[in-house]
Enzyme design. Structure first.
Site, short mmCIF file in Angstrom:
data_model
loop_
_atom_site.label_atom_id
_atom_site.label_comp_id
_atom_site.label_asym_id
_atom_site.label_seq_id
_atom_site.Cartn_x
_atom_site.Cartn_y
_atom_site.Cartn_z
N SER A 39 1.00 -1.07 0.12
CA SER A 39 -0.13 0.05 -0.13
C SER A 39 0.78 1.28 -0.11
O SER A 39 1.87 1.45 0.96
CB SER A 39 -0.73 -0.05 0.95
N LYS A 90 -13.29 -4.95 1.88
CA LYS A 90 -13.87 -3.88 1.61
C LYS A 90 -15.58 -4.45 1.75
O LYS A 90 -16.34 -3.51 2.04
CB LYS A 90 -13.82 -3.22 0.10
N ASP A 126 -13.58 5.64 -3.60
CA ASP A 126 -13.11 5.30 -4.83
C ASP A 126 -14.03 5.70 -6.18
O ASP A 126 -13.67 6.20 -6.88
CB ASP A 126 -13.45 3.51 -5.15
N ASN A 176 -19.06 -6.70 -19.36
CA ASN A 176 -18.31 -7.42 -18.56
C ASN A 176 -18.11 -8.89 -19.52
O ASN A 176 -19.15 -9.29 -20.09
CB ASN A 176 -19.04 -7.81 -17.25
N ARG A 177 -17.01 -9.58 -19.30
CA ARG A 177 -16.77 -10.86 -19.56
C ARG A 177 -17.81 -11.84 -19.13
O ARG A 177 -18.32 -12.48 -20.09
CB ARG A 177 -15.21 -11.12 -19.06
N VAL A 179 -21.05 -11.51 -18.81
CA VAL A 179 -22.25 -10.74 -18.88
C VAL A 179 -23.32 -10.79 -17.88
O VAL A 179 -23.92 -9.86 -17.50
CB VAL A 179 -22.59 -10.80 -20.40
P1 NAP Z 1 -11.88 -7.54 -9.30
O1 NAP Z 1 -13.13 -7.23 -8.42
O2 NAP Z 1 -11.02 -8.47 -9.39
O3 NAP Z 1 -12.79 -7.20 -11.04
C1 NAP Z 1 -12.27 -7.47 -12.07
C2 NAP Z 1 -12.87 -7.18 -13.14
O4 NAP Z 1 -12.22 -7.23 -14.36
C3 NAP Z 1 -14.13 -8.19 -13.53
O5 NAP Z 1 -15.32 -7.54 -14.03
C4 NAP Z 1 -13.70 -9.34 -14.48
O6 NAP Z 1 -14.65 -9.90 -15.15
C5 NAP Z 1 -12.76 -8.47 -15.28
N1 NAP Z 1 -11.55 -9.20 -15.79
C6 NAP Z 1 -10.45 -9.50 -15.11
N2 NAP Z 1 -9.61 -10.04 -16.04
C7 NAP Z 1 -10.17 -10.22 -17.07
C8 NAP Z 1 -9.70 -10.73 -18.37
N3 NAP Z 1 -8.46 -11.51 -18.51
N4 NAP Z 1 -10.61 -10.58 -19.48
C9 NAP Z 1 -11.69 -10.01 -19.49
N5 NAP Z 1 -12.16 -9.32 -18.22
C10 NAP Z 1 -11.24 -9.62 -17.09
O7 NAP Z 1 -11.01 -6.09 -9.42
P2 NAP Z 1 -11.07 -4.80 -8.93
O8 NAP Z 1 -10.73 -4.53 -7.60
O9 NAP Z 1 -12.49 -4.26 -9.35
O10 NAP Z 1 -9.94 -3.63 -9.68
C11 NAP Z 1 -9.99 -3.78 -11.24
C12 NAP Z 1 -8.71 -3.06 -11.61
O11 NAP Z 1 -8.94 -1.43 -11.10
C13 NAP Z 1 -7.35 -3.44 -11.03
O12 NAP Z 1 -6.77 -3.15 -12.19
C14 NAP Z 1 -7.22 -2.22 -9.79
O13 NAP Z 1 -5.78 -2.10 -9.74
C15 NAP Z 1 -7.76 -1.13 -10.47
N6 NAP Z 1 -8.18 -0.11 -9.31
C16 NAP Z 1 -7.69 1.14 -9.45
C17 NAP Z 1 -8.04 2.03 -8.54
C18 NAP Z 1 -7.30 3.37 -8.59
O14 NAP Z 1 -7.45 4.07 -7.77
N7 NAP Z 1 -6.77 3.86 -9.86
C19 NAP Z 1 -8.90 1.59 -7.50
C20 NAP Z 1 -9.59 0.50 -7.54
C21 NAP Z 1 -9.18 -0.37 -8.74
P3 NAP Z 1 -15.35 -11.14 -14.64
O15 NAP Z 1 -16.62 -10.54 -13.85
O16 NAP Z 1 -15.98 -11.95 -16.11
O17 NAP Z 1 -14.42 -11.97 -13.94
#
Ligand code: NAP
Length: 312
Positions: A39, A90, A126, A176-177, A179
């Site tokens: 972090s 979370k 967020d 979304n993958r 859907v």
């Molecule tokens: P998460 O809960 O694991 O969600 C992942 C999402 O991405 C799901 O919708 C998943 O689809 C999709 N996905 C993952 N791998 C995929 C692939 N190979 N092909 C197609 N779809 C794929 O993760 P999260 O916590 O939401 O975070 C997502 C991203 O946002 C991360 O990179 C994180 O670091 C970033 N983030 C950034 C901030 C910031 O402040 N900039 C804040 C929060 C998160 P399925 O539902 O089909 O599995």
């Protein structure tokens, strides 16, 4: 007087008076995570706290899921102002707080907790952090945009979608993958799209589609802002989030991924003549909004930004 350790544990928190007695400044803010070593929040918050003379500091606490409820309860007795929570807490914190903001309730996840007397109040920064980042990067508000969120099945995608819907954006396409998850989210958000002030155009205002080239192609003409809320782009070998040929100069592209700073999606967007930005702004603004939630004063964004940049 000593500097804070990189990471404290639950057992440290239980013995906080003793463990923290020699700190140069009392630790009254923290991030809970498992793991938590990665972090960057202390590097962002501590320069901010210092610049406003808050007289306290922010530390990392490694808290396991089975320790979470007790750790949250200890915040009150150990004189903490609040905490951030990251993976995997979370959802757990959502169930443990006494009250929460509407945005947190709608998202179903809490990333910020403030101690208010004997109550714990949850918030999710967020979502409003993304809103502020979009305004800063593209000089436009979510309310005026037709938005596509890719990765609408994940936590970050849901936070983004809830904010777009609460801001009554012009149009929202959830991609979304899997859907079914995007469809379920569209059903949850439906009530926020019943808005007599927004005229129905040629395209549906709220829609869920599969992460497929043809399906996205049909929508992208009617989209201004494309948000990547998947983790695709963190690795060099990752596939395209959006096929490059579908990105047009009128698009704005926001990639929540910030490491690497220039993802393939950002490079593709810029090559297509579109504006693009990475997720650093969202990271900064979620921190700034947590700061304001805890301390009830405007966040020193410049100091926080420079701390965050130095940590990269
Ligand atoms: P998460 O809960 O694991 O969600 C992942 C999402 O991405 C799901 O919708 C998943 O689809 C999709 N996905 C993952 N791998 C995929 C692939 N190979 N092909 C197609 N779809 C794929 O993760 P999260 O916590 O939401 O975070 C997502 C991203 O946002 C991360 O990179 C994180 O670091 C970033 N983030 C950034 C901030 C910031 O402040 N900039 C804040 C929060 C998160 P399925 O539902 O089909 O599995």
């Amino acid at each position: 007087m000593a500097e804070a350790k990189d990471v404290y544990t639950f057992s440290d928190l239980q013995n906080w008076e003793e463990v923290s007695s020699d700190l140069d400044l009392p630790a009254r803010l923290a991030v809970f995570g498992d793991p938590v070593e990665h972090s960057r929040s202390p590097q962002m918050h501590n320069p901010g706290l210092e610049s406003v003379g808050a007289g306290c500091q922010y530390v990392r606490l490694h808290i396991r899921p089975d320790e979470l409820t007790d750790a949250l309860a200890l915040l009150k007795s150990k004189n903490f102002i609040g905490t951030n929570v990251t993976i995997p807490h979370k959802g757990g914190v959502f169930d443990a707080v006494d009250d929460m903001t509407e945005v947190a309730r709608r998202i179903g996840a809490v990333n910020t907790v403030a101690v208010d007397g004997d109550q714990l109040i949850g918030h999710n920064t967020d979502a409003p952090g993304l809103k502020r980042a979009i305004r800063e990067e593209f000089s436009i508000d979510l309310t005026d945009l037709r938005i596509m969120i890719i990765g609408a099945g994940g936590g970050a995608g849901k936070a983004a979608a809830v904010q777009c819907a609460m801001d009554h954006c012009e149009r929202l396409v959830l991609v979304n993958r899997t859907v079914e998850k995007a469809e379920a989210l569209a059903t949850e958000l439906h009530d926020l799209f019943v808005d007599p002030d927004k005229l129905e155009g040629p395209a549906e205002r709220l829609k869920a589609i599969a992460w497929e080239e043809k399906a996205m192609e049909r929508e992208l003409d009617q989209i201004d802002l494309i948000i990547n809320a998947t983790s695709i782009g963190m690795k060099r070998t990752d596939p395209e989030v959006v096929p490059q040929r579908l990105i047009e100069p009128h698009h704005m592209v926001y990639d929540m991924v910030y490491a690497p700073a220039r993802t393939r999606l950002i490079a593709d967007a810029e090559a297509a003549g579109a504006k693009a930005a990475n997720g650093l702004g969202m990271l900064l603004w979620q921190g700034a909004l947590s700061f304001e939630f805890w301390l009830n004063q405007e966040a020193p964004v410049a100091a926080m930004r420079s701390g965050l940049m130095d940590s990269l």
